[in-house]
Design a protein around this motif. Structure first.
Motif, mmCIF file in Angstrom:
data_model
loop_
_atom_site.group_PDB
_atom_site.id
_atom_site.type_symbol
_atom_site.label_atom_id
_atom_site.label_comp_id
_atom_site.label_asym_id
_atom_site.label_seq_id
_atom_site.Cartn_x
_atom_site.Cartn_y
_atom_site.Cartn_z
ATOM 1 N N THR A 56 -14.720 -62.079 25.465
ATOM 2 C CA THR A 56 -15.509 -62.493 24.782
ATOM 3 C C THR A 56 -15.553 -61.026 24.369
ATOM 4 O O THR A 56 -15.823 -60.854 22.476
ATOM 5 C CB THR A 56 -16.686 -62.342 25.629
ATOM 6 N N GLU A 59 -12.973 -61.111 21.077
ATOM 7 C CA GLU A 59 -13.314 -61.888 19.608
ATOM 8 C C GLU A 59 -14.301 -61.127 18.839
ATOM 9 O O GLU A 59 -14.322 -61.401 18.289
ATOM 10 C CB GLU A 59 -14.036 -63.004 20.663
ATOM 11 N N THR A 60 -15.602 -60.334 20.261
ATOM 12 C CA THR A 60 -16.575 -59.654 19.301
ATOM 13 C C THR A 60 -15.964 -58.469 18.687
ATOM 14 O O THR A 60 -16.353 -58.882 17.288
ATOM 15 C CB THR A 60 -17.557 -59.032 20.561
ATOM 16 N N ASP A 61 -14.670 -57.716 19.190
ATOM 17 C CA ASP A 61 -14.269 -56.445 18.050
ATOM 18 C C ASP A 61 -14.240 -57.691 16.921
ATOM 19 O O ASP A 61 -13.796 -56.918 15.592
ATOM 20 C CB ASP A 61 -13.186 -56.212 19.275
#
Length: 94
Positions: A56, A59-61
């Motif tokens: 996660t 993915e956020t990065d």
């Protein structure tokens, strides 16, 4: 008239009625995610959760343009009981 307006404005700022921040605080550059599991939680379950947390984060990065996360540190099995301290740190550099 201009002097009266300036005086009222200064009074409102000094009295806290109007908020003013000349240099706003920058956003923090460190993010902490602390997770506690109950005693006896299966190690595989903890591993799955930590893998999900890492995925996660990555993915956020990527969603925010990448290159924001410089380092992620994971401590698996860290516990403090009295004066005994055990930890198995894992460091994941990017």
């Amino acid at each position: 008239m201009a002097f009266a307006v300036a005086l009222v404005t200064a009074g409102l700022l000094a009295g806290g009625r109007i908020g003013f921040n000349f240099f706003p605080a920058p956003e923090p550059s460190v993010l902490y995610a602390n997770v506690n599991f109950v005693a006896g939680t299966d190690r595989a379950r903890v591993d799955r959760f930590l893998d999900h947390l890492q995925a996660t984060l990555e993915e956020t990065d990527r969603a925010l343009g990448g290159e924001l996360v410089k380092m992620a540190v994971v401590r698996h099995g860290a516990t403090i009981a009295g004066e005994h301290r055990a930890a198995a740190p894992t460091r994941r550099d990017r």
